[in-house]
Motif scaffolding. Sequence first.
Motif, PDB file in Angstrom:
ATOM      1  N   ASP A 299       0.832  -1.210   0.000  1.00  0.00           N
ATOM      2  CA  ASP A 299       0.000   0.000   0.000  1.00  0.00           C
ATOM      3  C   ASP A 299       0.862   1.253   0.000  1.00  0.00           C
ATOM      4  O   ASP A 299       0.603   2.205  -0.749  1.00  0.00           O
ATOM      5  CB  ASP A 299      -0.923   0.010   1.215  1.00  0.00           C
ATOM      6  CG  ASP A 299      -2.028  -1.038   1.132  1.00  0.00           C
ATOM      7  OD1 ASP A 299      -2.124  -1.713   0.094  1.00  0.00           O
ATOM      8  OD2 ASP A 299      -2.782  -1.175   2.109  1.00  0.00           O
ATOM      9  N   ASP A 300       1.886   1.277   0.846  1.00  0.00           N
ATOM     10  CA  ASP A 300       2.758   2.457   0.934  1.00  0.00           C
ATOM     11  C   ASP A 300       3.449   2.730  -0.395  1.00  0.00           C
ATOM     12  O   ASP A 300       3.507   3.874  -0.863  1.00  0.00           O
ATOM     13  CB  ASP A 300       3.816   2.261   2.023  1.00  0.00           C
ATOM     14  CG  ASP A 300       3.270   2.429   3.426  1.00  0.00           C
ATOM     15  OD1 ASP A 300       2.040   2.595   3.561  1.00  0.00           O
ATOM     16  OD2 ASP A 300       4.062   2.379   4.379  1.00  0.00           O
ATOM     17  N   THR A 303       0.994   3.796  -3.274  1.00  0.00           N
ATOM     18  CA  THR A 303       0.554   5.176  -3.048  1.00  0.00           C
ATOM     19  C   THR A 303       1.676   6.153  -3.350  1.00  0.00           C
ATOM     20  O   THR A 303       1.452   7.205  -3.963  1.00  0.00           O
ATOM     21  CB  THR A 303       0.068   5.344  -1.599  1.00  0.00           C
ATOM     22  OG1 THR A 303      -1.045   4.472  -1.375  1.00  0.00           O
ATOM     23  CG2 THR A 303      -0.352   6.774  -1.325  1.00  0.00           C
ATOM     24  N   ALA A 308      -2.907   7.571  -4.114  1.00  0.00           N
ATOM     25  CA  ALA A 308      -3.854   6.878  -3.246  1.00  0.00           C
ATOM     26  C   ALA A 308      -5.021   6.284  -4.026  1.00  0.00           C
ATOM     27  O   ALA A 308      -5.525   5.204  -3.697  1.00  0.00           O
ATOM     28  CB  ALA A 308      -4.367   7.830  -2.168  1.00  0.00           C
ATOM     29  N   GLU A 309      -5.490   6.979  -5.062  1.00  0.00           N
ATOM     30  CA  GLU A 309      -6.616   6.462  -5.844  1.00  0.00           C
ATOM     31  C   GLU A 309      -6.245   5.169  -6.556  1.00  0.00           C
ATOM     32  O   GLU A 309      -7.053   4.233  -6.621  1.00  0.00           O
ATOM     33  CB  GLU A 309      -7.073   7.512  -6.851  1.00  0.00           C
ATOM     34  CG  GLU A 309      -7.770   8.714  -6.222  1.00  0.00           C
ATOM     35  CD  GLU A 309      -8.328   9.663  -7.260  1.00  0.00           C
ATOM     36  OE1 GLU A 309      -8.268   9.332  -8.462  1.00  0.00           O
ATOM     37  OE2 GLU A 309      -8.829  10.734  -6.868  1.00  0.00           O
ATOM     38  N   THR A 311      -4.023   3.019  -5.554  1.00  0.00           N
ATOM     39  CA  THR A 311      -3.932   1.973  -4.536  1.00  0.00           C
ATOM     40  C   THR A 311      -5.308   1.421  -4.201  1.00  0.00           C
ATOM     41  O   THR A 311      -5.506   0.199  -4.119  1.00  0.00           O
ATOM     42  CB  THR A 311      -3.267   2.517  -3.264  1.00  0.00           C
ATOM     43  OG1 THR A 311      -1.968   3.022  -3.587  1.00  0.00           O
ATOM     44  CG2 THR A 311      -3.132   1.427  -2.210  1.00  0.00           C
ATOM     45  N   ALA A 312      -6.275   2.312  -4.020  1.00  0.00           N
ATOM     46  CA  ALA A 312      -7.635   1.871  -3.724  1.00  0.00           C
ATOM     47  C   ALA A 312      -8.198   1.036  -4.876  1.00  0.00           C
ATOM     48  O   ALA A 312      -8.862   0.009  -4.654  1.00  0.00           O
ATOM     49  CB  ALA A 312      -8.527   3.081  -3.464  1.00  0.00           C
TER      50      ALA A 312
END
Length: 420
Positions: A299-300, A303, A308-309, A311-312
């Motif tokens: 995740d880190d 991102t 962040a988008e 990753t989601a």
Amino acid sequence: MENILDELQWRDLIVSSTGIDELRTALAAGPVGLYCGFDPTASSLHVGHLTQIITMRRFQLAGHRVFGLVGGATGLIGDPRMSGERVLNSPEVVEGWVNNLRDQIGRFLDMEGENPVTMVNNLDWIGQMSALELLRDVGKNFRMGTMLAKEIVASRLQGEGLSYTEFSYQILQAIDFQELFKRYGVTLQYGGNDQWGNLLGGVELIRRTQGEEVHALTTPLVTKADGTKFGKSEGGAIWLDPELTSPYAFHQFWLNADDRDVVKYLKFFTFRTQEEIAELQRATEEEPHARKAQRALADDMTTLVHGAEATAAVKAAASVLFGKADVRELDAAALATVAAELPTAELSGEVSFADAFVSVGIVNSKSAVRRAINEGGLSVNGEKLSDAEAPLGSVTPLEGGWLLLRRGRKTAAMVKLQVS
């Protein structure tokens, strides 16, 4: 201003230094100018470069003046490899790659504000230097014995040989350090540990020509516990460019990190604190099946590189691809991610599901489709399929006109309905 060496040391990011105590004193005294160089050997950087880029970011956050050098000149020459002469790319190709790399590096650093990164291109000075200047003003400061003793040079000379072009690379890198010292007061160069000999060449050149003592520092070459090369997958290198390595594949690369490697990667590549990493290490030791450290790492890093988008989207897509979530709940970005990872086809809404399942390669024949339906093994958008001859248009498509065709949990494809 904290002394950045303390952080680099607990993260195990220091291998060699020209003098760690002297460097510590210099860093504690005030902002130090430092640089790291990147040669444009491809159109994109890969995950192996992140060690240097993130280290640069750590120095910048600690208040030091950072310079990112992209080698428009050295990229035309090529650093010698252990085997095989490099193919020389055209100036036009190298120039395009320089621009790509400069933009990629800049995304990780503050480009404006009180302490912005300064991006430089060594073609600006090496390209202006005559052969006589190179030989008289620079070459006389290098000793052949030292240059020939370098591991890569010695290895190549004992085997297939080494051209003068690649042999001269170490001089050009030394010129970079000298030029940045003269122009900007840069007193520290760092790089991967395989660059130690080249870094020392710059330190020695400045000592001989300027009478000044400067510093060099190396970071470790990242390795994997199983002996395979870091940054590689079955499809090749893991690139930072999403067009070359999808954000989904990028996330999966970190998620699949070996338990023996994951804490090292957290130290090297993330900005998590010592306490956070220690907690993730305990989780890995006590509940390895939960893979909490790998999930945090993936995740880190996704991102950091893709946002962040992204990753989601990749996490939502993974839930669907592994049969753990309802595809109808995905937004357009997540659906695009799913489609990028599966076989796809664009078909008319009048095409039957039997023909569609055959077209995308999930089953081999229409009769096999009918047998699979009778066994309850085919689904469309998460709903079991009951009629092989029903047209694709009889099912409400997902956002963007997509249909997810699936056999069991492991075999799937996406069909995009043609707009009439």
